[in-house]
Design a protein around this motif. Structure first.
Motif, PDB file in Angstrom:
ATOM      1  N   PRO A 158      -8.156   3.153  -0.172  1.00 31.77           N
ATOM      2  CA  PRO A 158      -7.413   2.412   0.695  1.00 31.77           C
ATOM      3  C   PRO A 158      -7.166   0.721  -0.056  1.00 31.77           C
ATOM      4  O   PRO A 158      -8.736   0.065   0.703  1.00 31.77           O
ATOM      5  CB  PRO A 158      -6.259   2.857   2.266  1.00 31.77           C
ATOM      6  CG  PRO A 158      -7.743   4.363   2.315  1.00 31.77           C
ATOM      7  CD  PRO A 158      -8.598   3.870   1.455  1.00 31.77           C
ATOM      8  N   PHE A 159      -6.725   0.391  -0.213  1.00 30.75           N
ATOM      9  CA  PHE A 159      -7.090  -0.903  -0.212  1.00 30.75           C
ATOM     10  C   PHE A 159      -5.352  -2.325  -0.520  1.00 30.75           C
ATOM     11  O   PHE A 159      -4.667  -1.652   0.142  1.00 30.75           O
ATOM     12  CB  PHE A 159      -7.396  -1.434  -1.254  1.00 30.75           C
ATOM     13  CG  PHE A 159      -5.932  -0.977  -2.829  1.00 30.75           C
ATOM     14  CD1 PHE A 159      -5.593  -2.360  -3.428  1.00 30.75           C
ATOM     15  CD2 PHE A 159      -6.807  -0.143  -3.712  1.00 30.75           C
ATOM     16  CE1 PHE A 159      -4.891  -1.482  -4.597  1.00 30.75           C
ATOM     17  CE2 PHE A 159      -5.603   0.485  -4.462  1.00 30.75           C
ATOM     18  CZ  PHE A 159      -4.578  -0.297  -5.105  1.00 30.75           C
ATOM     19  N   SER A 160      -5.579  -2.839  -0.589  1.00 30.67           N
ATOM     20  CA  SER A 160      -4.711  -4.535   0.560  1.00 30.67           C
ATOM     21  C   SER A 160      -4.297  -5.612  -0.997  1.00 30.67           C
ATOM     22  O   SER A 160      -5.643  -5.723  -1.442  1.00 30.67           O
ATOM     23  CB  SER A 160      -5.268  -5.197   1.677  1.00 30.67           C
ATOM     24  OG  SER A 160      -5.069  -3.935   2.571  1.00 30.67           O
ATOM     25  N   LEU A 161      -3.132  -5.270  -1.427  1.00 29.28           N
ATOM     26  CA  LEU A 161      -2.780  -6.338  -2.196  1.00 29.28           C
ATOM     27  C   LEU A 161      -1.783  -8.002  -1.592  1.00 29.28           C
ATOM     28  O   LEU A 161      -1.490  -7.756  -0.859  1.00 29.28           O
ATOM     29  CB  LEU A 161      -2.057  -6.071  -3.040  1.00 29.28           C
ATOM     30  CG  LEU A 161      -2.978  -5.043  -4.509  1.00 29.28           C
ATOM     31  CD1 LEU A 161      -1.582  -4.292  -4.932  1.00 29.28           C
ATOM     32  CD2 LEU A 161      -3.872  -5.107  -4.807  1.00 29.28           C
ATOM     33  N   ARG A 162      -2.255  -8.639  -2.256  1.00 30.19           N
ATOM     34  CA  ARG A 162      -1.436  -9.817  -1.345  1.00 30.19           C
ATOM     35  C   ARG A 162      -0.870 -10.910  -3.181  1.00 30.19           C
ATOM     36  O   ARG A 162      -1.229 -11.289  -3.878  1.00 30.19           O
ATOM     37  CB  ARG A 162      -2.901 -10.971  -1.067  1.00 30.19           C
ATOM     38  CG  ARG A 162      -1.896 -12.487  -0.597  1.00 30.19           C
ATOM     39  CD  ARG A 162      -2.856 -13.421   0.056  1.00 30.19           C
ATOM     40  NE  ARG A 162      -2.315 -14.667   0.258  1.00 30.19           N
ATOM     41  CZ  ARG A 162      -2.175 -15.341  -0.246  1.00 30.19           C
ATOM     42  NH1 ARG A 162      -2.508 -15.860  -1.594  1.00 30.19           N
ATOM     43  NH2 ARG A 162      -1.756 -17.143   0.273  1.00 30.19           N
TER      44      ARG A 162
END
Length: 304
Positions: free
Chosen positions: A7-11
């Motif tokens: 899992p990862f987050s993008l801005r």
């Protein structure tokens, strides 16, 4: 090579307030930054500091026949002059995605490595045709630089599907869902990954649904001769010809054989290619008990 599945987050920063305009995309705790914009905005966005940096970029747009997308992969040191050149000389592209490193830490050899890897991945995946006329070889990098660029590439590959680009995706391995384990202790009607088969006209194929589409497995068969109704759909005919030309479908005695796992946009698109006719994939693909995909999905939708 496939993107990391952690899992990862993008801005995503919508720089001009238009969701379809200029977007700056960053991955949390990573150095990769993407600049995404439609072609029409290049005159306005070319002054962006990211485009003054060394980086790798993608150009995407409709194919001349209107069936799907065409892709060009390039690198620039910096990116801006290359994009300005393509703005004047390449007609097909309608959107661009540039990737640079936060802090501008990449050099010419770094982006040449990324360009070569991305082109090789797109050619191996065979999902989107390339507009590139040349296929560059990888430059020599130090062990440390090569390691850094492989991490950067992995971050790019993770970001691209979120941005609607699937040209580099290799088909993920098929999971074995509980539905295929006898007496698993619970009734699982259907879930993505359940193996389905399509057998008719002397050929047999196996496939499964995934987040990438409906995947026909390597070794599956497809007919050699298509029906007249199939030939009334030029897009399907061209797609089949491409699969043969690209080596996805290879001759095997009286039929064709899939030389690799290949993801189609839908179950029907997959069964059309297998049977060489216009089909309803939801009724053609069946599980090991003979239940159609339509029956399985309808039963699953009624579960509490």
């Amino acid at each position: 090579m496939t993107a990391n599945t952690q899992p990862f987050s993008l801005r995503i920063f919508v720089a001009d307030g238009d969701p379809d305009g200029l977007r700056i995309v960053e991955r949390f705790n990573a150095s990769a930054r993407a600049v995404v914009f439609p072609r029409a905005l290049l005159p306005q966005v070319k002054a962006r500091p990211e485009l003054q940096q060394t980086g790798v970029y993608l150009l995407l747009g409709p194919r001349p026949d209107g069936e799907g997308e065409l892709l060009y992969v390039g690198e620039g040191d910096p990116i801006r002059p290359r994009l300005e050149s393509h703005y004047a000389q390449k007609d097909f592209w309608t959107r661009a995605i540039g990737f640079v490193a936060v802090g501008g830490l990449m050099n010419k050899a770094h982006v040449q490595f990324l360009e070569a890897r991305l082109i090789a991945l797109a050619r191996a995946a065979k999902r989107v045709p390339l507009d590139n006329g040349n296929y560059p070889s990888e430059p020599s990098l130090s062990e440390a630089d090569r390691s850094d660029m492989l991490v950067f590439l992995d971050h790019i590959l993770g970001m691209l599907p979120v941005l609607g680009v699937h040209a580099f995706e290799q088909v993920a391995p098929r999971p074995v869902p509980p539905a295929e384990v006898p007496d698993a202790g619970r009734e699982v009607i259907y879930e993505a990954g359940t193996l389905m088969t399509c057998s008719a006209k002397g050929v047999s194929a196996a496939g499964f649904e995934s987040s990438q589409g409906f995947v026909v497995q390597k070794g599956s068969q497809a007919v050699q001769v298509v029906t007249p109704s199939f030939q009334t759909f030029p897009g399907s005919v061209r797609r089949r010809d491409e699969l043969i030309a690209n080596g996805v479908l290879v001759p095997d005695e009286s039929c064709y054989r899939f030389a690799q796992d290949f993801a189609f946009t839908s179950p029907s698109a997959a069964s059309d290619m297998v049977l060489g006719s216009v089909t309803n994939g939801r009724t053609v693909w069946k599980d090991s008990r003979g239940r159609t995909l339509k029956e399985l999905q309808e039963a699953e939708s009624k579960q509490g």
